[in-house]
Write a protein that holds these residues in place. Structure first.
Motif, PDB file in Angstrom:
ATOM      1  N   ALA A  18      26.651 -44.566 -16.401  1.00  0.00           N
ATOM      2  CA  ALA A  18      26.394 -45.285 -17.653  1.00  0.00           C
ATOM      3  C   ALA A  18      26.870 -46.734 -17.589  1.00  0.00           C
ATOM      4  O   ALA A  18      26.213 -47.636 -18.113  1.00  0.00           O
ATOM      5  CB  ALA A  18      27.078 -44.565 -18.811  1.00  0.00           C
ATOM      6  N   ILE A  19      28.009 -46.982 -16.947  1.00  0.00           N
ATOM      7  CA  ILE A  19      28.594 -48.322 -16.929  1.00  0.00           C
ATOM      8  C   ILE A  19      28.045 -49.170 -15.781  1.00  0.00           C
ATOM      9  O   ILE A  19      27.710 -50.339 -15.962  1.00  0.00           O
ATOM     10  CB  ILE A  19      30.131 -48.246 -16.830  1.00  0.00           C
ATOM     11  N   LEU A  20      27.950 -48.582 -14.591  1.00  0.00           N
ATOM     12  CA  LEU A  20      27.541 -49.344 -13.411  1.00  0.00           C
ATOM     13  C   LEU A  20      26.081 -49.126 -13.013  1.00  0.00           C
ATOM     14  O   LEU A  20      25.538 -49.886 -12.205  1.00  0.00           O
ATOM     15  CB  LEU A  20      28.430 -48.970 -12.206  1.00  0.00           C
ATOM     16  N   GLY A  21      25.498 -48.061 -13.544  1.00  0.00           N
ATOM     17  CA  GLY A  21      24.131 -47.735 -13.140  1.00  0.00           C
ATOM     18  C   GLY A  21      24.058 -47.031 -11.816  1.00  0.00           C
ATOM     19  O   GLY A  21      22.974 -46.858 -11.241  1.00  0.00           O
ATOM     20  N   LYS A  22      25.203 -46.586 -11.281  1.00  0.00           N
ATOM     21  CA  LYS A  22      25.249 -45.873 -10.004  1.00  0.00           C
ATOM     22  C   LYS A  22      26.550 -45.096  -9.923  1.00  0.00           C
ATOM     23  O   LYS A  22      27.505 -45.360 -10.677  1.00  0.00           O
ATOM     24  CB  LYS A  22      25.131 -46.852  -8.839  1.00  0.00           C
ATOM     25  N   ARG A  23      26.606 -44.165  -8.981  1.00  0.00           N
ATOM     26  CA  ARG A  23      27.790 -43.315  -8.859  1.00  0.00           C
ATOM     27  C   ARG A  23      28.697 -43.752  -7.717  1.00  0.00           C
ATOM     28  O   ARG A  23      29.861 -43.381  -7.672  1.00  0.00           O
ATOM     29  CB  ARG A  23      27.366 -41.853  -8.677  1.00  0.00           C
ATOM     30  N   ARG A  24      28.181 -44.505  -6.770  1.00  0.00           N
ATOM     31  CA  ARG A  24      28.986 -45.005  -5.652  1.00  0.00           C
ATOM     32  C   ARG A  24      29.256 -46.492  -5.860  1.00  0.00           C
ATOM     33  O   ARG A  24      28.342 -47.241  -6.226  1.00  0.00           O
ATOM     34  CB  ARG A  24      28.269 -44.779  -4.325  1.00  0.00           C
TER      35      ARG A  24
END
Length: 381
Positions: A321-327
């Protein structure tokens, strides 16, 4: 000299052969022990999952044969069967309703009498059922349908059950084996404040553990309300989650087992159905999320929001939600923590409600926040 040398060679050869035989025997014993260990582990694993699926999934075909449907316990509903699977009770902890039923083959001798007796036994069983800490699950929560002002208790259930089952309504049902059966059913209501009464049963222990792990009771109570409606029998087979706080053995379960009890294994189903063990693990896990995953979020309200999302959807739901990615790298992590620390709480809430990729988690934070502030906020004071 030659003779002595020959004797020496023979002695060495014998020693080598003896050593080889000893090593072979040792290897054989080691292999046997390993096979025994492996077989034991396999049986224990099978038994473990058998226990975890103890809510009748292994008898699905037999249940469908009797009822022409399969019902099992969920986060909201506690389903219990008699030993022969002809009796069934369903307690809906969200709606506050109970159905107690029995099925019998139409042609069976004394079918009605047997069914009514089974309904009575099932009714008595759920009113007196206790959790793993010996608390009566439905204590002071079931209204007498013949006299709504009266509460069913273990002391009066024998007398009242006789009267209640007289109102059992018969309907025909075709079993999964194409045998016509008669189903007898009675309906009961839980008292209007049944959720509050169950919450009060566990509240002293919840508050004790909240003090120990420095977690707001309102947050914990809102999470339990959302996860299980304070149903200690709650079980989500598809999510493999157990008990009041819906602990998943291979995630929060194994992590808290290691941290709290120094165990390098997943907790068993029986352990997770124990309300006190379940609550201790769940509250400790909230503390762990707050102080080990989101410890750099300086705004307490914002930290609570991301902890709520993480409890349901994992840390990755917030990262997405915040960065648009998980890594992400360390600089991106620092920027994310700064954003979470400084963002207006309402803006963050709306962002999480919009940008978390999983609908369940988007709905989860909404429900938990509402219950935390609208139902349980006064408990923190």
């Amino acid at each position: 000299m030659r003779r002595i040398f020959l004797i020496f060679l023979i002695a060495v050869f014998c020693a080598i052969m003896t050593a080889q035989n000893d090593f072979s025997e040792f290897s054989r014993q080691q292999n046997e022990q390993f096979r025994t260990f492996r077989d034991t582990q396999a049986r224990e694993l099978a038994n473990y999952y058998s226990v975890q699926d103890s809510l009748f999934i292994q008898f699905k075909e037999q249940i469908e044969r009797e009822w022409n449907e399969y019902r099992e316990s969920t986060m909201k509903e506690w389903v219990s069967y008699s030993r022969d699977f002809r009796g069934r009770s369903l307690v809906d902890f969200e709606a506050g309703k109970i159905a107690v039923e029995a099925v019998m083959p139409s042609e069976e001798e004394d079918a009605k009498e047997k069914a009514v007796e089974l309904v009575k036994e099932q009714l008595k069983a759920i009113v007196t059922e206790k959790d793993e800490t010996e608390k009566t699950v439905l204590e002071s929560q079931v209204s007498n349908p013949l006299n709504p002002s009266e509460i069913l208790t273990p002391d009066n259930i024998d007398r009242i059950a006789e009267q209640i089952v007289e109102s059992a309504k018969p309907t025909e049902v075709l079993g999964g084996d194409n045998v016509m059966r008669v189903r007898y059913s009675i309906s009961l209501e839980l008292v209007p404040d049944h959720i509050k009464r169950r919450a009060e049963q566990y509240r002293p222990y919840i508050e004790q553990k909240c003090r120990r792990f420095q977690v707001r009771p309102s947050l914990v109570l809102a999470i339990i309300h959302t996860e299980s409606f304070f149903n200690p029998k709650a079980y989500n087979r598809h999510g493999n989650a157990y008990g009041l706080m819906q602990i998943v053995p291979r995630y929060a379960g194994i992590q808290m087992n290691r941290i709290l009890y120094n165990k390098q294994s997943e907790p068993t189903a029986n352990e997770l159905f124990n309300p006190e063990r379940n609550l201790e693990m769940g509250i400790a896990y909230i503390n762990w999320l707050s102080n080990n995953v989101w410890q750099d979020v300086q705004n307490e309200t914002n930290r609570n929001y991301v902890v709520i999302c993480s409890y349901n959807g994992g840390h990755g739901s917030v990262h997405q939600a915040i960065l648009g990615k998980r890594r992400f790298n360390s600089q991106e992590r620092t920027e994310m923590m700064n954003t979470l620390s400084t963002m207006d709480s309402e803006v963050l809430y709306r962002k999480l409600r919009t940008d978390i990729p999983w609908e369940e988690t988007r709905n989860y934070i909404k429900t938990v926040r509402e219950r935390m502030y609208e139902i349980y906020a006064s408990i923190d004071r």
